[in-house]
Each structure stands twice: as C-alpha cells, then as structure tokens.
Enzyme design. Structure first.
Site, PDB file in Angstrom:
ATOM      1  N   ASP A  61      56.044   2.781  13.090  1.00 30.80           N
ATOM      2  CA  ASP A  61      56.427   2.466  14.599  1.00 30.80           C
ATOM      3  C   ASP A  61      56.428   3.909  15.185  1.00 30.80           C
ATOM      4  O   ASP A  61      56.667   4.967  14.675  1.00 30.80           O
ATOM      5  CB  ASP A  61      57.963   2.078  14.403  1.00 30.80           C
ATOM      6  CG  ASP A  61      58.715   1.923  15.780  1.00 30.80           C
ATOM      7  OD1 ASP A  61      58.526   1.133  16.530  1.00 30.80           O
ATOM      8  OD2 ASP A  61      59.484   2.915  16.129  1.00 30.80           O
ATOM      9  N   HIS A  98      55.834  -7.597  20.687  1.00 32.10           N
ATOM     10  CA  HIS A  98      56.941  -7.720  21.036  1.00 32.10           C
ATOM     11  C   HIS A  98      57.593  -6.656  22.206  1.00 32.10           C
ATOM     12  O   HIS A  98      58.561  -6.900  22.736  1.00 32.10           O
ATOM     13  CB  HIS A  98      57.872  -7.294  19.826  1.00 32.10           C
ATOM     14  CG  HIS A  98      57.832  -5.991  19.505  1.00 32.10           C
ATOM     15  ND1 HIS A  98      56.744  -5.711  18.975  1.00 32.10           N
ATOM     16  CD2 HIS A  98      58.826  -5.059  19.436  1.00 32.10           C
ATOM     17  CE1 HIS A  98      56.997  -3.992  18.432  1.00 32.10           C
ATOM     18  NE2 HIS A  98      58.334  -4.089  18.825  1.00 32.10           N
ATOM     19  N   ASP A  99      56.712  -5.791  22.440  1.00 31.03           N
ATOM     20  CA  ASP A  99      57.034  -4.827  23.612  1.00 31.03           C
ATOM     21  C   ASP A  99      56.273  -5.209  25.061  1.00 31.03           C
ATOM     22  O   ASP A  99      56.582  -4.500  26.092  1.00 31.03           O
ATOM     23  CB  ASP A  99      56.687  -3.308  23.376  1.00 31.03           C
ATOM     24  CG  ASP A  99      57.392  -2.906  22.192  1.00 31.03           C
ATOM     25  OD1 ASP A  99      58.615  -3.270  21.942  1.00 31.03           O
ATOM     26  OD2 ASP A  99      56.864  -1.903  21.325  1.00 31.03           O
ATOM     27  N   GLU A 139      51.471   2.933  15.435  1.00 30.91           N
ATOM     28  CA  GLU A 139      51.650   2.499  16.661  1.00 30.91           C
ATOM     29  C   GLU A 139      51.545   4.021  17.641  1.00 30.91           C
ATOM     30  O   GLU A 139      52.533   4.813  17.401  1.00 30.91           O
ATOM     31  CB  GLU A 139      52.863   1.811  17.005  1.00 30.91           C
ATOM     32  CG  GLU A 139      53.311   1.816  18.353  1.00 30.91           C
ATOM     33  CD  GLU A 139      54.643   1.547  19.040  1.00 30.91           C
ATOM     34  OE1 GLU A 139      54.838   0.890  19.944  1.00 30.91           O
ATOM     35  OE2 GLU A 139      55.279   2.443  18.270  1.00 30.91           O
ATOM     36  N   ASP A 175      57.457  -3.267   9.037  1.00 32.48           N
ATOM     37  CA  ASP A 175      57.447  -2.352  10.127  1.00 32.48           C
ATOM     38  C   ASP A 175      58.493  -1.219   9.529  1.00 32.48           C
ATOM     39  O   ASP A 175      59.478  -1.356   9.421  1.00 32.48           O
ATOM     40  CB  ASP A 175      58.042  -3.050  11.331  1.00 32.48           C
ATOM     41  CG  ASP A 175      57.690  -2.448  12.495  1.00 32.48           C
ATOM     42  OD1 ASP A 175      57.619  -1.166  12.843  1.00 32.48           O
ATOM     43  OD2 ASP A 175      57.374  -3.408  13.627  1.00 32.48           O
TER      44      ASP A 175
END
Ligand code: GLC
Ligand code: CA
Length: 576
Positions: free
Chosen positions: A221, A341-342, A267, A119
């Site tokens: 990200d 994870h969000d 993302e 990431d």
C-alpha cells in the site's frame, strides 16, 4: 515419413524459439481478483463481510477462473480507514474472524489452486498500534523514532504546509507528546519512520510472519510514500523522496522478499515510465509489479483534483494505456485494471451504466484489460457489471476521504456540512470511494444475499437485476463473458506474452491493436464510444484471413476491408 519428421523438427524449433522469447512466470500468467472483505460476504449476519464469508465463496472464484486473490487488509484495526489503519499486523480484526479462520481460508484457497496475496500497509500504522501508543508517551520511549515527530514553527503552527491525502494538514498536534506527528493520510494513520533501521527490521519480521503462514505475496500500500523529503520546506504538496524509497525497497528485497517465491505489487501514485522502471525492472531487484494510475487519473491530472463530476476522455485513456504497453522495458511487467476499492465503479466511470449499454460496455472494458500485455486485476463485482451508488445523505457514506472532503469544503466556504454535501452531491455520488464498497450482489434476496443482518454500507438497490446468481444463469452475461476472456487468455500465450502494436493511433473513438508471438496473431478492435463507427481497416495491418473468437455482441462480423462497429463493440480476432 520425411514429411512427418520435418513437421516434428518444425515444432521443436517453434518450441525452442518460444522458450527463448518467453520467460515464463506464474504471476504473469495469473488472473488476480481483489476482495474488499468488509463487503464481500457476511457469514454470521452482523452486517459485515468476513473471512468465513470469503471461504464460502471460493468455488465461485474458481468457477470464474481466477488464480490469485488480493485481499484488502484484514488485520486488527479500529477501522478509521477500513483496515488501512492497522493496530496489530499479526492478528485479524475481530469483526472478520480469527487467525484460525484465516488459516482455514488459505488452506481452502490452496486446495483449489488459488494463491493469496495480503495487503500490507507499511507507510503508516493506526494511532492505536502499540508502537504509537508508546511513541507518544515520552521522548525517551524506545518507540519514539518509529514515527515522525516535529516541533511546531515559531507560532506553534504545524512544521510545514503539507496537506494530507484526505484533506487538512498532514500534521497533528499531540497533547501528550507536545509535538506534531506526520500523517499523510488520516490523523489516525501516523506515518512510520522508515529511516529508523529498527522499524525496518520489525517490518521484515512481520513480512516473514505471513510468509511462514503461507501467503504467496503482497500488495504494498502507498509504497511510494516511504521515503520522506526534508520537512522544513514550504510546499503544500508532499513530494516523496524516491531515492530513499528505492533504498528501502532494495533492502527489503534483499533481506526478505528475495528469499521466497512470492509476488509483490506496489501501489505507486503519480508515476511515469522512468519512475516505474526503478520499481519494477528485474535488474533493480525491488518489486515485481506496480499499480500506476495514468489511465485512471485522467481527470485528476486535468483538473488538479479527483473531485469532479467528469468522465475521463477515452482517447486519453487509450493513449495512457498504449504508452505503458510500448514504453515499459522488456524486463518490467505491467498491471492491468480499471477499478479497485479507491475508485468509482468502472462501468459508471469509464463507460456507460445505462440499462441499455451497461452490459455491453462493461464487456468492452474487460476486453481491453484481458488482451493487453500485463497481469489483469478484477475488482470484486466488476465481473457482474456492478455500478456506482447514489446516496442522498452524507450519513449514508462511510469513506473517510469523502467525509473529510465535505468537512473541508464546509470549513473553507464557511457553510454547514449539510449544505456542503448538497452542493457537491453529484460529484460525491460520482467519485466517492464508497461506490466500489457497497456489498457484493450475490442474488435477488434481501440485501443481495450479502447478509441477513443490516449491512454496514447500504446495498445498491439495483441488486434485483445485477447479481451473481442471474449472471451465472445467463450465458450472455458479463460474468460469462469474463469467464470466456479468462479461458482464452490462459490458452493462448500470445495474449500473455505477445508483442503489442497499435493501429490508428490518432483515432479518438476506436482502439485497435495486435498481439503477436511468432506465428500467432491476435487483433483486438474496440469501439470506445456509444456511437456506430465506420472505419477503414488500417493499411499496415496485413491480414489475409481473420476469425472472430470473442465479441461482446451476439454475432461478430467476419473480417472486412471496412469496419462497421456497433456502440462499444469489442472483437478479438485470431488471424494470419
Ligand atoms: C491506499 C489504499 C487506500 C488507503 C490509503 C491509505 O491508497 O488503497 O484505500 O486509504 O492507501 O492507506
Ligand atoms: Ca460478519
């Protein structure tokens, strides 16, 4: 003999035709699995998941059938946003281990045929990164222009009204520098200045560092935020400058990414199809795939905030998914996911986490993800049907986004923090990012086998029932259903590359589509609701005979003119 010859010719023909149609590519065929390292497995009992913990569980991932791990950040970080605030891009967070542990992990992954994507957080660093420490020191610092500094307005207030994603102003006044700096996320995550070519070169070096060390790609990200608009405007929301972002991504691709056989997934928040084309069309040479959130942000779009205690309407979810199936151009490739994870746990958010329906509805969601066109991503724990957590105290929460939400509520309504939490508890319980971050539930021993110490975030008390060990033993478990779906997908090109066509488009309760690749046809029938559905088979669906290959109930019914679907029933048929 002649007959055999014909058959052979036919086969050759089919293969040639296929070769033309299918542009094979490893990351299109792969199943990805996201690991949130802090919560995956603790190897030294300090309560924090770590790299050695991951290495110890690689056989589990192999057993499940996954091909690529997406690892959330493990770099050095003060952990203001759990690793998404990086203070050294070339080293590992002490709590997680060392570079040597990381090398070992990668080697063990590669031994098992598992690839790794890291990431990369490139929009911002930590305020404890050397660049920022130097940057704030003086106007003449070599690093000054690595970040975005601005004077306050005539009243000394922030340069404009932009709000950060985590609440409050996106500008923070720095006493040393006597200026404001921009932080689109927390104030400990200052935004990097991508208009500075020196900064960009540094980033390419970092990317090269990890590629040389052996990684197989990156998840990028918050990548849309790289391009900043003119900051002297009045808008409260920050609207990224897409044109600039594309210029940066093209340069990054040309200077570094294109030199290696790696995969990139960006993302990209708030993206429509036209926007996506620019990021992921092959001809545009930017990224391979992106995460877009149209099917996930249904409530956020409706209410203007994610902080609502409402489930998304599954009809809207189906429409969003279907749109991306039909409207993405052929030289662009989709990602498929319901969780990360969000986001809240998918079974609690999209379907039904009651004792009665949890497993069946978790399997329903998985059926969708594994049979649409695109690359599926599993978020850790989803494969055993892990659920949301209910914390009763704000202290139990760790997520900066959640904590800032409560603080901002308290400030705006002029109440104390405890009251603000209590008033919003149901909403927080439902959507907080910590729902997805509670430790992985490995077995029914204390702390779910995650750690023998005190876990950094409380374990969900349902671990006695929901855990990996019991899932593996039970042939009807969510885990074993995921395994079957993965196997099916791998064995059948039609599920990976086949065309997509939807039926009963206006039906609010069922989701029906076929996938087709030459002579192979797959039909997927999903009841998205907790009610029994009786429907006529769509007339334009020309089926002679169909064989159910996977169903989330013990027994699937054979194909009939009429469908009678049980709650959340999902069936995959092969037919001709
Ligand atoms: C991305 C990450 C999220 C993080 C944010 C800032 O949205 O997925 O976890 O907080 O970027 O880096
Ligand atoms: Ca540990």
């Amino acid at each position: 003999m002649k007959h055999l010859k014909n058959l052979e010719n036919n086969l050759i023909n089919i293969k040639q035709r296929r070769a033309i149609k299918i542009k094979r590519c490893w990351w299109k065929e792969a199943v990805f699995y996201q690991i949130y390292p802090r919560s995956f497995k603790d190897s030294n009992n300090d309560g924090i998941g770590d790299i050695k913990g991951i290495t110890s569980k690689l056989d589990y991932l192999k057993e499940l059938g996954i091909d690529v791990v997406w690892l959330s950040p493990v770099y050095k970080s003060p952990n203001n946003d759990n690793g998404y605030d990086i203070s050294d891009y070339r080293d590992i967070m002490c709590e997680f281990g060392t570079l040597k542990d990381w090398d070992e992990m990668l080697c063990e992954m590669h031994k098992r045929g598992i690839k790794l994507i890291m990431d990369l957080v490139l929009n911002h660093s930590s305020d404890e990164h050397m660049w920022f420490i130097e940057s704030r020191k003086s106007k003449d610092s070599l690093y000054k222009d690595y970040y975005i500094w601005a004077d306050g307005n005539e009243n000394g207030e922030p340069p404009n009204l932009w709000e950060s994603v985590f609440g409050f102003s996106a500008w923070h006044y720095d006493e040393d520098a006597k200026q404001y700096y921009l932080h689109l996320f927390s104030k400990k995550q200052p935004d990097l200045n991508w208009s500075n070519p020196k900064l960009r070169e540094e980033i390419y070096d970092i990317i090269e560092f990890w590629i040389k060390r052996g990684v197989d790609g990156f998840r990028l990200d918050a990548i849309r935020f790289l391009g900043k608009p003119e900051y002297k405007n009045e808008a409260v929301d920050f609207y990224p400058n897409d044109d600039l972002t594309h210029i940066y991504l093209k340069e990054m691709n040309q200077k570094i990414l294109s030199k290696y056989n790696i995969v990139t997934v960006g993302e990209v928040q708030d993206l429509d199809i036209d926007g996506a084309k620019k990021y992921i069309r092959e001809s545009d040479k930017e990224l391979n795939m992106c995460f877009q959130f149209n099917h996930v942000n249904i409530c956020e779009m409706k209410y203007g905030t994610k902080w609502v205690n409402k489930k998304p309407n599954m009809f809207d979810v189906k429409k969003a998914l279907s749109k991306w199936q039909t409207e993405l151009p052929v030289d662009a490739w989709n990602t498929l996911f319901f969780g990360n994870h969000d986001l809240p746990r998918q079974v609690s958010f999209f379907s039904n986490d009651s004792d009665h329906y949890r497993e069946i509805s978790a399997k329903m969601l998985a059926t969708i993800i594994f049979t649409l066109k695109g690359t599926p991503f599993i978020y850790q724990g989803e494969e055993i049907g892990m659920t949301n957590i209910i914390f009763d105290k704000l202290d139990d929460y760790n997520d900066i986004d959640t904590i800032n939400f409560v603080k901002q509520k308290a400030e705006i309504e002029d109440i104390d923090i405890e009251t603000a939490f209590k008033q919003n508890k149901d909403i927080i319980n439902f959507v907080s990012r910590d729902n997805a971050r509670t430790p992985m539930q490995w077995d029914d021993s204390e702390n779910a086998g995650f750690t023998a110490g005190t876990p950094w975030l409380k374990v969900n008390p349902n671990y006695k029932k929901i855990n990996v060990e019991s899932n593996i033993k039970d042939s009807n478990s969510v885990f074993n259903y995921y395994k079957k779906l993965i196997e099916l997908r791998k064995k059948n090109d039609v599920i990976i590359y086949g065309d997509y066509q939807e039926f009963l488009l206006d039906d609010k309760c069922v989701f029906i589509y076929k996938r087709e690749l030459y002579d192979e046809k797959v039909l997927v029938i999903i009841n998205m609701t907790d009610e029994i559905m009786q429907k006529k088979m769509p007339l334009n669906l020309n089926v002679k005979e169909a064989t159910p290959v996977i169903c989330n109930y013990k027994r699937a019914y054979n194909f009939k003119k009429e469908m009678l679907l049980r709650p959340y029933e999902s069936v995959i048929y092969f037919y001709y």
